[in-house]
Design a protein around this motif. Structure first.
Motif, PDB file in Angstrom:
ATOM      1  N   SER A  76       3.090  -1.628   4.616  1.00  0.00           N
ATOM      2  CA  SER A  76       1.635  -1.633   4.397  1.00  0.00           C
ATOM      3  C   SER A  76       0.941  -2.562   5.363  1.00  0.00           C
ATOM      4  CB  SER A  76       1.331  -2.051   2.955  1.00  0.00           C
ATOM      5  OG  SER A  76       1.883  -1.136   2.038  1.00  0.00           O
ATOM      6  N   ASP A  77       1.534  -3.732   5.628  1.00  0.00           N
ATOM      7  CA  ASP A  77       0.918  -4.668   6.562  1.00  0.00           C
ATOM      8  C   ASP A  77       0.823  -4.079   7.967  1.00  0.00           C
ATOM      9  OD1 ASP A  77       0.708  -6.505   4.524  1.00  0.00           O
ATOM     10  OD2 ASP A  77       2.624  -7.483   4.993  1.00  0.00           O
ATOM     11  N   ILE A  78       1.830  -3.321   8.353  1.00  0.00           N
ATOM     12  CA  ILE A  78       1.837  -2.737   9.695  1.00  0.00           C
ATOM     13  C   ILE A  78       0.828  -1.595   9.793  1.00  0.00           C
ATOM     14  CG2 ILE A  78       3.262  -1.493  11.374  1.00  0.00           C
ATOM     15  CD1 ILE A  78       5.668  -3.042  10.288  1.00  0.00           C
ATOM     16  N   THR A  79       0.805  -0.738   8.773  1.00  0.00           N
ATOM     17  CA  THR A  79      -0.062   0.455   8.849  1.00  0.00           C
ATOM     18  C   THR A  79      -1.535   0.135   8.645  1.00  0.00           C
ATOM     19  OG1 THR A  79       0.344   0.865   6.488  1.00  0.00           O
ATOM     20  CG2 THR A  79       1.796   1.956   8.076  1.00  0.00           C
ATOM     21  N   ASN A  80      -1.833  -0.985   8.001  1.00  0.00           N
ATOM     22  CA  ASN A  80      -3.241  -1.315   7.739  1.00  0.00           C
ATOM     23  C   ASN A  80      -4.045  -1.514   9.019  1.00  0.00           C
ATOM     24  OD1 ASN A  80      -3.172  -1.130   4.964  1.00  0.00           O
ATOM     25  ND2 ASN A  80      -2.618  -3.281   4.670  1.00  0.00           N
ATOM     26  N   ALA A  81      -3.365  -1.855  10.107  1.00  0.00           N
ATOM     27  CA  ALA A  81      -4.071  -2.106  11.366  1.00  0.00           C
ATOM     28  C   ALA A  81      -4.145  -0.872  12.249  1.00  0.00           C
ATOM     29  CB  ALA A  81      -3.388  -3.234  12.125  1.00  0.00           C
ATOM     30  N   GLU A  82      -3.634   0.288  11.786  1.00  0.00           N
ATOM     31  CA  GLU A  82      -3.573   1.479  12.628  1.00  0.00           C
ATOM     32  C   GLU A  82      -4.713   2.446  12.315  1.00  0.00           C
ATOM     33  OE1 GLU A  82      -1.616   1.597  15.071  1.00  0.00           O
ATOM     34  OE2 GLU A  82      -0.372  -0.137  14.532  1.00  0.00           O
ATOM     35  N   LEU A  83      -5.000   3.296  13.292  1.00  0.00           N
ATOM     36  CA  LEU A  83      -6.057   4.300  13.172  1.00  0.00           C
ATOM     37  C   LEU A  83      -5.501   5.590  12.582  1.00  0.00           C
ATOM     38  CD1 LEU A  83      -7.814   3.799  16.627  1.00  0.00           C
ATOM     39  CD2 LEU A  83      -8.394   2.740  14.431  1.00  0.00           C
ATOM     40  N   CYS A  84      -6.343   6.281  11.847  1.00  0.00           N
ATOM     41  CA  CYS A  84      -5.932   7.538  11.209  1.00  0.00           C
ATOM     42  C   CYS A  84      -6.137   8.705  12.172  1.00  0.00           C
ATOM     43  CB  CYS A  84      -6.724   7.755   9.912  1.00  0.00           C
ATOM     44  SG  CYS A  84      -6.058   9.056   8.847  1.00  0.00           S
ATOM     45  N   THR A  85      -5.478   8.625  13.335  1.00  0.00           N
ATOM     46  CA  THR A  85      -5.590   9.649  14.377  1.00  0.00           C
ATOM     47  C   THR A  85      -4.207   9.917  14.941  1.00  0.00           C
ATOM     48  OG1 THR A  85      -7.786   8.816  14.954  1.00  0.00           O
ATOM     49  CG2 THR A  85      -6.695  10.266  16.557  1.00  0.00           C
TER      50      THR A  85
END
Length: 842
Positions: A563-572
């Motif tokens: 969750s910590d890693i994915t929270n900073a990523e774009l939904c693209t």
């Protein structure tokens, strides 16, 4: 030895007789010169002869059988009047010192002998043990074994131990004698100190039982710990140590220790035996020198004082070092002989034996082949300290004496006479071999046995797993790791780093690089992702700027949760890869290398698998990570969550989309999906539900220990009663239906059964079935909990308690109804869920 001296005199007489008889028997008497004729006549009649007749040239060899010159025998008093024979000394001093002279007569031929044109053949005559020949007018004695065993010589070594021969003599003087004594004491002291230091501090067994215990603790406590495994190659520390992996960062001491043991075990035992053999031979040589010197000292004549005489050409210069002369030790006092044995011979032997013992122990615990060779040379250096001290500190007087002193004569050994010289040498060889065998059995067997045990402790058995303790129960939980096979993902990561580093390397000097490594170093653009990202995505490393937040972000990636890693990523799609090149490389792993060109459609079928967090992070749009129930295909099923790899921005989009529907009046009501809606098999809801359940069962089947957990829970009779199971066989069949697909098949057909045949104990269906306590007990999963998965709150808000406690993934209508409900119906209190609702009770 008086018998030996008498035997030497008899040999002399026989030799003279043989010489004269040889001439008389081979040449006519008329051809003899007149003086030789007179000599022979007088010899036969045993009458005195004239001085002129006695001037016959005779050649006398020294003790080594070499001719040193010619002398004249005074035969005027022939025959001798006493058994003592007055002969010319082979050394030219007119005396037969110690009775050791041996003579070979040469009779000068007259001019008639020069007329002989043809060479006579060499004829060897045997006279008992002696063999002679006459060639070119000379009587020569053929060398036999008896000749070689008839005497020995003791060379005076350039060593401080040789100082004992002339310490205290008049030729040395008081000051020189004092220094010589100090030198001998210094040599003995240094050698004893080396022995003590070696025995006390340098004999350190590298594989003691304590070391084996420490290695065993390292193997079970560190080598298989998951924290020490290589996250790139997916190999345990134990495997990396035993494969002698040069990239190992931790456990350097254990790794180098195993490398040394591995190399030493290949040929170390043989090298150790050779080193011990050479060292014992060195000690035997040192002891032999001491014993030989003692024997030579004992054979010297007794005298009132120790006498050295100068011999050779004397031109009036008394400087011994500047004359081509030799010095002879002709007598020694009895007191000096005793002191030499007590102060020099015996201590020298004792020190050599002690040094040999210390050296054997030192060599037998050396665990490196290089150290073994160096240690053997170091021990030889200690043994040769006497020569080193002599070479550096020897006074001029002592050095001149040692350089010019003739070898001391040693009587032949009785063992040599009786057994022969080869027998004694063979006994020495057998003695050394016996000692080597004893050292091998006594020390090396146990030492190399412990080395093998150390190798077994580190590298035997199963190496390919890692463990970690459960922080709550303390149970050791293990997982398999890669062994000798390569990790393709790890290799790709290493190549990416090589592309970024871009070192200037060329295969040369026997070092080869793989074609992929060469290609990686020659690439103009590297793979991977660089932070911070620019306006055009991930920049090249050489163009990136230093950013402290980005540095901390990269540093925390290893320990951060999903969750910590994915929270900073774009939904693209493709945003998480940083670049199209990196995206294509990562996705091609799942397409068997086929080109994808930035398209995620080829991997859409993988979105609904539990372990495919990478696919959902790289392709969040294709995998429908916004996860609205009933509005789209929902290909990620229950895994449309940031905890399962979907970017955190997708959660934001899901909330915004719900807000837009609510403002448009299209948001679903805060009520469960009606039971009859589940009966329409071709509806979008059932298609989404089938995908969702497929993901749930994939999760259950791949969770470590999940089956065992279910079986242990249902073994409790009270729990079986709650679930509606009477017998243990029914519980086993229920658990089996989870993993063989029967339960999934019945659910996707709209059959609300426990397993594939047993109805719910309370007869619940639809949302009430999915949120029931009984299903949560069996699966160990709460489908209403949104923390780790996409929950069923959107389609079952009432059963999941959204009316009472609106929260994440609940419809917004539940929040408004919770606020406006008391105003619209002031008398409504308590739980507003349906009678079959169980979530609030839980």
């Amino acid at each position: 030895d008086p018998h030996w001296q008498l035997r030497q005199q008899v040999d002399y007489l026989e030799h003279v007789v043989l010489a004269l008889t040889h001439h008389v028997g081979h040449l006519p008497v008329d051809d003899f010169p007149p003086l030789l004729q007179e000599f022979c006549d007088a010899r036969r009649k045993q009458e005195p002869i004239s001085t002129d007749a006695a001037d016959v040239l005779l050649t006398y060899p020294d003790v080594e059988g070499k001719c040193v010159g010619k002398s004249v025998v005074d035969m005027s008093s022939w025959p001798p009047v006493s058994p003592e024979i007055a002969v010319a000394s082979p050394k030219g001093d007119g005396h037969d010192s110690n009775g050791f002279g041996q003579m070979t007569a040469q009779i000068e031929m007259d001019s008639a002998a020069d007329d002989v044109k043809e060479e006579e053949p060499v004829v060897v005559q045997t006279h008992g043990r002696r063999r002679t020949t006459f060639m070119e007018g000379k009587l020569m004695r053929v060398v036999t074994d008896h000749t070689l065993d008839s005497g020995d010589m003791c060379e005076v070594d350039p060593s401080v131990w040789s100082y004992a021969l002339f310490v205290g003599t008049q030729c040395m003087g008081p000051s020189t004698s004092l220094f010589l004594t100090t030198s001998m004491l210094l040599c003995a002291t240094l050698q004893v100190l080396f022995i003590m230091i070696t025995l006390d501090y340098m004999i350190d067994d590298p594989v003691t039982p304590g070391v084996l215990d420490a290695l065993l603790k390292f193997r079970v406590g560190v080598a298989h710990n998951v924290e020490n495994a290589n996250p790139v190659s997916l190999r345990s520390m134990a495997r990396m140590i035993c494969d002698r992996d040069g990239s190992l960062q931790l456990a350097g001491r254990q790794s180098s220790f195993y490398n040394d043991l591995f190399q030493f075990s290949q040929g170390g035992r043989l090298l150790c035996l050779l080193a011990v053999f050479c060292w014992i031979s060195e000690i035997l040589r040192e002891v032999g020198k001491a014993l030989h010197m003692g024997k030579a000292v004992r054979s010297l004549r007794h005298g009132e004082e120790t006498v050295f005489v100068k011999k050779g050409t004397d031109d009036g210069n008394d400087d011994l070092a500047l004359l081509a002369v030799t010095t002879d030790l002709i007598a020694m006092t009895k007191t000096r002989k005793i002191l030499i044995h007590v102060v020099v011979i015996f201590p020298r032997i004792v020190i050599a034996i002690m040094l040999g013992f210390a050296g054997i122990r030192f060599l037998s615990v050396t665990s490196s082949m290089t150290d073994l060779l160096l240690n053997t040379m170091a021990l030889s250096f200690v043994l040769d300290l006497d020569e080193l001290i002599y070479e550096v500190f020897a006074p001029r007087r002592a050095a001149s004496m040692v350089a010019n002193l003739e070898p001391l004569t040693v009587p032949p050994s009785r063992s040599v006479q009786y057994c022969g010289g080869g027998t004694l040498s063979l006994l020495k060889l057998l003695c050394v071999l016996g000692l080597v065998i004893g050292v091998n059995a006594r020390s090396l067997d146990s030492f190399f046995g412990r080395i093998e045990q150390a190798k077994q402790i580190l590298c035997s058995g199963n190496l390919d797993f890692v463990v970690t303790p459960n922080p709550i129960t303390g149970t050791m939980t293990a997982v398999r790791t890669l062994g000798g096979q390569s990790n393709s993902a790890g290799e790709e990561q290493e190549l990416t780093v090589l592309e970024m580093a871009h070192p200037d390397l060329q295969p040369m000097h026997g070092w080869e690089l793989t074609s992929r490594q060469l290609q990686a170093m020659q690439k103009e653009f590297h793979s991977g992702r660089v932070l911070p990202a620019g306006l055009n995505g991930s920049p090249m490393l050489k163009e990136a700027r230093m950013s402290l937040p980005s540095f901390h972000q990269v540093a925390q990636l290893r320990t951060a949760s999903t969750s910590d890693i994915t929270n900073a990523e774009l939904c693209t799609d493709g945003a998480a890869a940083g670049s199209l090149v990196e995206f294509n490389r990562l996705i091609s792993v799942y397409t068997n290398g086929a080109a994808v060109n930035g398209n995620c459609s080829d991997v859409a079928h993988l979105c609904n698998f539990y372990e495919m967090s990478r696919i959902r992070m790289l392709c969040p749009q294709t995998c429908d990570c916004t996860g609205q129930w009933g509005t789209r295909a929902g290909v990620s099923g229950p895994f449309a969550s940031s905890a399962q790899g979907c970017p955190g921005q997708c959660n934001l989009f899901r909330g915004l989309e719900s807000d837009f529907r609510f403002m448009a009046g299209n948001e679903s009501p805060c009520a469960d999906t009606p039971d009859d809606a589940w009966d329409v098999m071709d509806s979008q809801l059932m298609h989404h539900f089938a995908t969702y359940m497929t993901g749930i069962f994939d999760f259950l089947s791949k969770m470590p220990g999940k089956r065992l957990q279910m079986e242990s829970i249902l073994n409790d009779e009270n729990v079986r009663g709650v679930v509606g199971l009477r017998r243990a066989e029914e519980a086993s069949d229920l658990v089996a239906s989870v993993f063989d697909g029967r339960w999934l098949k019945s659910l996707t057909k709209g059959q609300w059964l426990m397993g594939d045949s047993k109805p719910h104990p309370r007869g619940l269906k639809g949302c009430q079935f999915l949120s029931s306590l009984e299903l949560g007990i069996v699966w160990g999963v709460d489908l209403c909990e949104p923390k780790y998965m996409l929950s069923i709150r959107q389609i079952c808000p009432a059963s999941c308690g959204c009316k009472d406690m609106p929260g994440e993934q609940c419809p917004l209508t539940c929040s408004t109804s919770n606020l406006l409900g008391p105003l619209q119906n002031p008398q409504s209190t308590g739980n507003t869920s349906t009678p079959g609702h169980n979530h609030t009770a839980r």
